[in-house]
Design a protein around this motif. Structure first.
Motif, PDB file in Angstrom:
ATOM      1  N   LEU A 131      24.323  19.380  -4.002  1.00 49.19           N
ATOM      2  CA  LEU A 131      24.146  20.424  -2.989  1.00 49.19           C
ATOM      3  C   LEU A 131      25.391  21.259  -2.755  1.00 49.19           C
ATOM      4  CD1 LEU A 131      21.867  18.713  -0.336  1.00 49.19           C
ATOM      5  CD2 LEU A 131      21.280  19.871  -2.451  1.00 49.19           C
ATOM      6  N   ASP A 132      26.283  21.293  -3.716  1.00 54.53           N
ATOM      7  CA  ASP A 132      27.441  22.188  -3.642  1.00 54.53           C
ATOM      8  C   ASP A 132      28.237  21.924  -2.358  1.00 54.53           C
ATOM      9  OD1 ASP A 132      29.126  24.370  -4.347  1.00 54.53           O
ATOM     10  OD2 ASP A 132      27.442  25.311  -5.348  1.00 54.53           O
ATOM     11  N   ASN A 133      28.530  22.978  -1.600  1.00 52.66           N
ATOM     12  CA  ASN A 133      29.338  22.786  -0.392  1.00 52.66           C
ATOM     13  C   ASN A 133      28.545  22.168   0.760  1.00 52.66           C
ATOM     14  OD1 ASN A 133      31.700  23.771  -1.501  1.00 52.66           O
ATOM     15  ND2 ASN A 133      31.183  25.873  -1.009  1.00 52.66           N
ATOM     16  N   SER A 134      27.268  21.885   0.551  1.00 56.07           N
ATOM     17  CA  SER A 134      26.476  21.197   1.575  1.00 56.07           C
ATOM     18  C   SER A 134      26.372  19.711   1.260  1.00 56.07           C
ATOM     19  CB  SER A 134      25.061  21.783   1.633  1.00 56.07           C
ATOM     20  OG  SER A 134      25.111  23.147   1.936  1.00 56.07           O
ATOM     21  N   ASN A 182      25.029  22.102   6.716  1.00 55.41           N
ATOM     22  CA  ASN A 182      26.050  21.063   6.439  1.00 55.41           C
ATOM     23  C   ASN A 182      27.408  21.712   6.163  1.00 55.41           C
ATOM     24  OD1 ASN A 182      23.661  19.643   6.332  1.00 55.41           O
ATOM     25  ND2 ASN A 182      23.708  19.425   4.116  1.00 55.41           N
ATOM     26  N   ARG A 183      27.686  22.738   6.932  1.00 57.41           N
ATOM     27  CA  ARG A 183      28.865  23.555   6.642  1.00 57.41           C
ATOM     28  C   ARG A 183      30.169  22.755   6.742  1.00 57.41           C
ATOM     29  NH1 ARG A 183      28.721  26.608  11.024  1.00 57.41           N
ATOM     30  NH2 ARG A 183      30.586  25.814  12.015  1.00 57.41           N
ATOM     31  N   ILE A 184      30.982  22.892   5.705  1.00 56.96           N
ATOM     32  CA  ILE A 184      32.369  22.448   5.767  1.00 56.96           C
ATOM     33  C   ILE A 184      33.190  23.635   5.328  1.00 56.96           C
ATOM     34  CG2 ILE A 184      34.100  20.938   4.743  1.00 56.96           C
ATOM     35  CD1 ILE A 184      31.949  18.811   4.594  1.00 56.96           C
ATOM     36  N   PHE A 186      35.536  24.956   3.559  1.00 62.32           N
ATOM     37  CA  PHE A 186      36.502  24.750   2.478  1.00 62.32           C
ATOM     38  C   PHE A 186      37.436  25.949   2.311  1.00 62.32           C
ATOM     39  CE2 PHE A 186      33.086  21.867   1.076  1.00 62.32           C
ATOM     40  CZ  PHE A 186      33.836  20.719   0.931  1.00 62.32           C
TER      41      PHE A 186
END
Lengths: 260, 335
Positions: A131-134, A182-184, A186
């Motif tokens: 899910l990449d950045n999620s 699911n934000r982080i 980065f």
């Protein structure tokens, strides 16, 4: 509000010390099975097996039973369409820190019943790499509620064994879930995922958060007052803060209890 | 034993957590399409900026979806729909294929690795992901992918090499055809720019709800000059082309705040949204932009960052084994 609740949890954890009688430290390990549904990852359920570890402390007096435990488990879960081409794989790590303070209440037939308070921390971190950045999703529950147990002793293999069933039912939660998507952050070098998660946490109760835990154990006495314990844990929890989460876990553990 | 069995039964009786699970989404083609469309509708960040009418796109592609259609056909229709967004960060991953919007094909390649090998990279050194050499008193570093981590120690080696080279006039950092990876690598490069202090790089607003305009407040991002470590010597030039994308695009955008740095080449390819992901009911996964980043002057970087000196490779130069963009950078640094 959060500070008041956390202080209360701490107070509850510390009370009851100073009494005497039986003290045990327990070490254990086992196998465990988990299934969950998390709308922040997928609309399909995931399931898989893992290993777990246990460190505990138990004190029993004529009037009370205090039990503290720290448990961790790690899983590789798969979705229903997982194949060589489609990953549908999630790595999860669970951490549970729990304390119950039960007061012996009355006897019912051969059973000793006890009721009291329960507090715990449950952290479940899921890594869905596809899910990449999620990819990083978490459930974090700080809980306050009630616990109850039923205990009886019986003869088995020429020894007096103890069978106990304990259930814990939290009533009040501090619930943390990842933000939307699911934000982080980065791309922000000063982003602090833990601070962001804590700030976004919510005080919740049934309807938004629910958890039920059942612990069934059989303790077999060894030499020097030590014990061998076979334990079956089951728990389930649900969270409904925007995205829905439902999870269950079944664990079979073997513990050695060392009398202090 | 009877009591034990009774308790075991009790334990199993409460072990029915699946009743709490929501009903699983169907996995047929129409369900997959519906979830895909909804996921983008609620999560994609550039509908307004790109003036895309997502509802009308649905009316075009939905009639082409039917249950029982082959996976390849479903993938093809879904990919075509996603490419309407013209976004390299929107990818459908099926296991047998990955959809991809070719954001860079509208411009010349502006990079020729064979030429670099033959003319400029002779006698190069490689330190981690950094290929470096000195070309006529100008340091040259090629960094091909932000997916390859740069360590501080590796940067020390490269920078010290240039700093200790007699008569060094400056450094070219070539990030052409670097399609991104982890932005922290760009941060490490820029923190070594001398006398830069604390820099406000850009602002980002993240999707925080299902509406097309549901965003967080803009959040500033800063880099701080790395104290004590070796710094890039002389003038600094970053070489760019259209295939400089995502984390590379963020790197070039951030470099705009450093007066010591000049950008030469073509406009970058863009990729100004942080890619988020979700899984579809058949196990495929989708990633899509979930944020909007803009520079302090308000320029949104989704469609790329303009260089200070715009120049394309001259075909005549290529025939003579010359890289027009590197030659321009060398002239600029020596001037």
């Amino acid at each position: 509000m959060k500070a008041v609740i956390l202080s209360f949890l701490l107070l509850l954890t510390c009370q009851g010390y100073g009494q005497q009688k039986l003290h045990y430290v327990s070490l254990g390990t086992g196998l465990t099975y988990r299934d969950f549904f998390d709308e922040a990852i997928s609309l399909l359920p995931y399931a898989g097996t893992g290993v777990s570890g246990h460190l505990g402390f138990r004190r029993e007096s004529p009037k009370t039973i205090n039990a503290f435990s720290l448990e961790g488990s790690s899983f590789k879960l798969k979705g229903p369409h997982s194949s060589d081409l489609i990953p549908m794989k999630i790595g999860t790590t669970n951490l549970r820190l729990e304390y119950s303070h039960l007061r012996k209440w009355k006897n019912w037939k051969a059973w000793q019943l006890a009721v009291g308070g329960y507090t715990g921390l449950l952290t479940n971190v899921k890594l869905a790499y596809q899910l990449d950045n999620s990819a990083i999703v978490y459930d974090n529950l700080i809980q306050l509620g009630m616990g109850a147990s039923a205990t009886r002793e019986m003869k088995m293999l020429k020894r007096q064994v103890q069978i106990q069933w304990q259930a814990n039912l939290p009533l009040l939660f501090h619930t943390m879930r990842p933000p939307y998507l699911n934000r982080i952050e980065f791309i922000d070098p000063e982003s602090n995922i833990l601070a962001d998660a804590w700030q976004a946490g919510k005080i919740t109760t049934w309807g938004k958060s629910f958890r039920l835990q059942s612990i069934l154990s059989l303790s077999y006495p060894l030499k020097n007052g030590n014990q061998f314990r076979l334990q079956y844990n089951w728990e389930m929890y649900t969270i409904h803060l925007g995205k829905r989460v439902a999870a269950g876990e079944h664990g079979l553990q073997f513990h050695l209890l060392f009398k202090l | 034993m009877r009591a034990f069995l009774l308790f075991l039964s009790l334990g199993i009786l409460v072990s029915c957590e699946r009743i709490a699970f929501p009903k699983a989404e169907g996995e047929n083609a129409t369900a997959v399409f519906r979830v895909l469309w909804n996921t983008l509708d609620e999560g994609y960040s550039f509908f307004e900026y790109k003036q895309v009418n997502w509802d009308s796109i649905k009316t075009v592609y939905e009639p082409r979806i039917y249950d029982g259609m082959p996976d390849q056909e479903l993938f093809s229709v879904c990919s075509q729909m996603l490419n309407e967004l013209k976004d390299g960060h929107v990818n459908l991953r099926s296991g047998f294929d990955i959809s991809y919007y070719p954001y860079h094909l509208d411009r010349p390649a502006n990079m020729n690795k064979e030429l670099l090998d033959h003319t400029y990279w002779r006698g190069f050194s490689i330190t981690g992901p950094l290929l470096h050499t000195v070309i006529d008193s100008v340091g040259y570093v090629y960094y091909g992918s932000f997916q390859r981590k740069i360590s501080e120690a590796q940067l020390d080696v490269v920078i010290n090499r240039f700093a200790n080279h007699p008569g060094i006039k400056g450094v070219i950092i070539d990030v052409r055809s670097n399609e991104g990876g982890d932005p922290i690598n760009g941060q490490r490069i820029l923190e070594r720019v001398p006398h830069s202090g604390r820099k406000l790089l850009y602002y980002t607003k993240y999707k925080n709800g299902p509406g097309h305009n549901d965003f967080t407040q803009p959040q500033p991002s800063y880099y701080d000059e790395k104290g004590g470590d070796p710094k890039w010597p002389g003038k600094l030039v970053i070489l760019t082309n259209r295939k400089c994308y995502s984390a590379c695009n963020f790197f070039v955008a951030a470099s705009k705040q450093y007066p010591l740095i000049t950008r030469i080449g073509d406009k970058t390819g863009g990729g100004g949204g942080q890619p988020n992901g979700f899984e579809l009911p058949n196990g495929w996964s989708i990633n899509f932009s979930g944020s909007i980043t803009y520079m302090p002057d308000g320029t949104i970087i989704e469609h790329g960052v303009e260089p200070d000196i715009h120049i394309d490779m001259d075909p005549m130069d290529v025939l003579n084994n010359k890289d027009t963009i590197i030659e321009t950078a060398l002239d600029y640094i020596r001037s």
